[in-house]
Design an enzyme around this catalytic site. Structure first.
Site, PDB file in Angstrom:
ATOM      1  N   HIS A  89       1.287  -1.255   0.034  1.00 40.23           N
ATOM      2  CA  HIS A  89      -0.296  -0.182   0.035  1.00 40.23           C
ATOM      3  C   HIS A  89       0.816   1.358   0.021  1.00 40.23           C
ATOM      4  O   HIS A  89       0.645   2.091  -0.699  1.00 40.23           O
ATOM      5  CB  HIS A  89      -1.023   0.054   1.085  1.00 40.23           C
ATOM      6  N   GLU A  90       1.519   1.335   0.975  1.00 37.04           N
ATOM      7  CA  GLU A  90       2.575   2.692   1.523  1.00 37.04           C
ATOM      8  C   GLU A  90       3.724   2.519  -0.097  1.00 37.04           C
ATOM      9  O   GLU A  90       3.909   3.623  -0.931  1.00 37.04           O
ATOM     10  CB  GLU A  90       3.490   2.519   2.251  1.00 37.04           C
ATOM     11  N   HIS A 142       1.477   4.352  -3.090  1.00 30.51           N
ATOM     12  CA  HIS A 142       1.819   6.271  -2.657  1.00 30.51           C
ATOM     13  C   HIS A 142       3.015   6.817  -3.030  1.00 30.51           C
ATOM     14  O   HIS A 142       3.196   7.852  -3.771  1.00 30.51           O
ATOM     15  CB  HIS A 142       1.131   6.652  -1.102  1.00 30.51           C
ATOM     16  N   GLU A 160      -4.798   8.319  -2.879  1.00 30.39           N
ATOM     17  CA  GLU A 160      -4.997   6.203  -2.572  1.00 30.39           C
ATOM     18  C   GLU A 160      -5.635   5.688  -3.323  1.00 30.39           C
ATOM     19  O   GLU A 160      -4.996   4.690  -3.000  1.00 30.39           O
ATOM     20  CB  GLU A 160      -6.165   6.749  -1.772  1.00 30.39           C
TER      21      GLU A 160
HETATM   22 ZN    ZN Z   1      -3.002   5.442   1.926  1.00 38.16          ZN
END
Ligand code: ZN
Length: 517
Positions: A272-273, A276, A302
């Site tokens: 997830h990170e 980003h 997101e």
């Molecule tokens: Zn996030």
């Protein structure tokens, strides 16, 4: 461009770059606070951060900035400035003007008063959550909602206050279309959830086998590199709550966390990170350290993290390709487990009380609930004192379960204590954007599953770089989505993606969905 416009523009970019230097320094202080700072540093760190943020705000809202924008022809009715300016400069001015207009409309006294109140409110929330004591947080919560209502009024949104708050996170977005999209989303997810609930549950107990931190860390580093994170321009550290922060061009940092009795958590968090961070590393270089070189919105951010975490990192194709590497890192925790079994376990669906632990199907329902309550709080239909009971009623109605206490209910998230009202929708909108990008990418590249299984995920990144990352804030989120996918934001690609995926995992036949039109 005439000489005076050229001078004004170059001075504006100088100020913009100073604002970014200040916010980068502020980000570094924030990163340090969450990773290595000793507890004793807290009070002083608060002052350091507040001073830097205040300086950045002053630079942005200064009389000089206003005069430069006016000289370049920027006004509320013409945010891109003088029509004779070159197009890229006009797109830049539009992004700058948007940030400036918000900042300039808020009185300095209001900004400082709120900053002080936020510090107390956050501390009160942390204690209230720990002690499950909503009444002790309630006066702070009331203050935060009052600030939110005042902010909307300063911004000129007296009639539609929630939209004023929402569009600071999602430029151009207003409450009515979000409410309409969320209604459709809620109906589609409820139908899917009831069909999943009628099937035998998945056994994911092996994900809770013991797995030492250093083994998980080895995989986290490996997977971030495989997905394309440039180690020369990033760091991976650990923190209680995983996050990504940008210190400056060439320095994007992510954190993750390692739970020794649940190694799947670090896999999801790291991917997830990384999503980003890949976005931050792909922002347009020519506009680095300017408002046009920033991410387009929270929801677009997101969408990038969720694309990699869910569409890629929770796919069967990905684990067919990557399970041997995971096995090498985590060792015995994966004994006897093949890619199919791992895939199913990573996608177990179960309504739960906590948003951050939610699966892909129920997650957005947690957001719809918060959106409904926030909207009522801002309009005055609901008062903060009524939130604990409204929360329980909404949980029962939307997810069919009820928290026993407020710590597991309305006190679980930090956002409201920080005065972040209108932020939650970004998370669900991110899911929708991600699915819409994926659907189009699949058509453009001729099937992304086969690409993922062959380990050619760099091609997916390349698509995102071209269609999303390189646009920075030169374009608004709705322009980016429309340009990339040929359609406006819609919940359908997301609902169809979930329908296909979970029909396969839970073994039910896809019905003609109630959301099709
Ligand atoms: Zn996030």
């Amino acid at each position: 461009m005439d000489a005076s416009s050229e001078r004004a523009l170059s001075r504006l970019k100088e100020i913009d770059s100073e604002i970014h230097v200040l916010s980068g320094a502020s980000a570094l202080l924030g990163w340090d606070q969450e990773t290595y700072m000793p507890r004793g540093g807290l009070a002083n760190r608060g002052e350091q951060s507040a001073l830097l943020e205040g300086l950045a705000h002053d630079r942005l809202a200064s009389a000089e900035t206003a005069a430069l924008l006016a000289a370049l022809g920027c006004a509320d009715a013409e945010p891109s400035g003088d029509p004779s300016l070159p197009r890229p400069e006009r797109l830049y001015l539009r992004a700058f003007h948007r940030a400036w207009a918000r900042a300039a409309k808020l009185p300095g006294e209001f900004v400082r008063e709120r900053a002080k109140a936020v510090a107390h409110s956050q501390a009160a929330w942390a204690e209230a959550r720990e002690k499950n004591d909503f009444p002790s947080f309630e006066p702070h919560f009331q203050a935060m909602i009052a600030f939110a209502r005042r902010e909307a009024a300063y911004l000129g949104f007296e009639r539609d206050p929630y939209s004023g708050l929402l569009n600071q996170y999602e430029p151009g977005m207003t409450e009515a279309p979000v409410a309409a999209v969320f209604e459709e989303l809620k109906a589609g997810l409820a139908s899917l959830l009831s069909r999943i609930g009628s099937r035998p549950q998945i056994d994911d107990s092996f994900l809770h086998r013991h797995c030492p931190e250093e083994r998980q860390e080895a995989f986290s580093r490996r997977i971030a590199g495989i997905l394309g994170l440039d180690p020369g321009r990033s760091r991976l550290d650990r923190s209680a709550h995983p996050f990504t922060t940008t210190i400056g061009p060439g320095d994007v940092r992510i954190t993750t966390r390692y739970l020794e009795d649940y190694f799947a958590s670090s896999i999801s968090s790291t991917i997830h990170e990384t999503g980003h961070a890949l976005y931050e590393q792909g922002l347009p270089e020519a506009w680095f350290s300017t408002m046009a070189g920033d991410a387009a919105s929270m929801a677009v951010h997101e969408s990038q993290s969720r694309f990699w975490e869910n569409v890629v990192g929770r796919s069967l194709a990905f684990w067919k390709a990557r399970l041997p590497e995971l096995r090498e890192c985590v060792g015995p925790a994966l004994d006897g487990i093949g890619p199919e079994e791992f895939y199913r376990a990573m996608n177990k669906v179960e309504p739960g009380l906590i948003r951050v632990d939610a699966d892909e199907v129920t997650y957005s329902l947690h957001i719809v609930l918060r959106f409904e309550l926030e909207s009522a709080l801002v309009s005055g239909a609901l008062e903060p004192s009524g939130v604990p009971s409204a929360w329980k009623a909404a949980m029962e109605r939307i997810l069919g379960i009820v928290p026993a206490d407020d710590a597991m209910g309305c006190l679980q998230d930090i956002h409201w204590s920080l005065g972040l009202v209108g932020y939650f929708p970004s998370y669900a909108l991110g899911n929708l954007y991600a699915a819409q990008f994926a659907e189009r990418m699949d058509a453009d590249l001729g099937g992304i599953e086969a690409i993922i299984e062959r380990g050619e995920q760099a091609r997916l990144l390349d698509w995102l770089r071209r269609k999303v990352h390189s646009k920075g804030s030169l374009h608004t989120p709705s322009e980016i989505v429309a340009d990339a996918t040929g359609a406006p934001l819609s919940p359908k690609p997301f609902l169809e993606y979930l329908e296909r995926k979970y029909a396969g995992i839970y073994g039910f036949s896809t019905v003609s969905p109630p959301y099709s039109s």
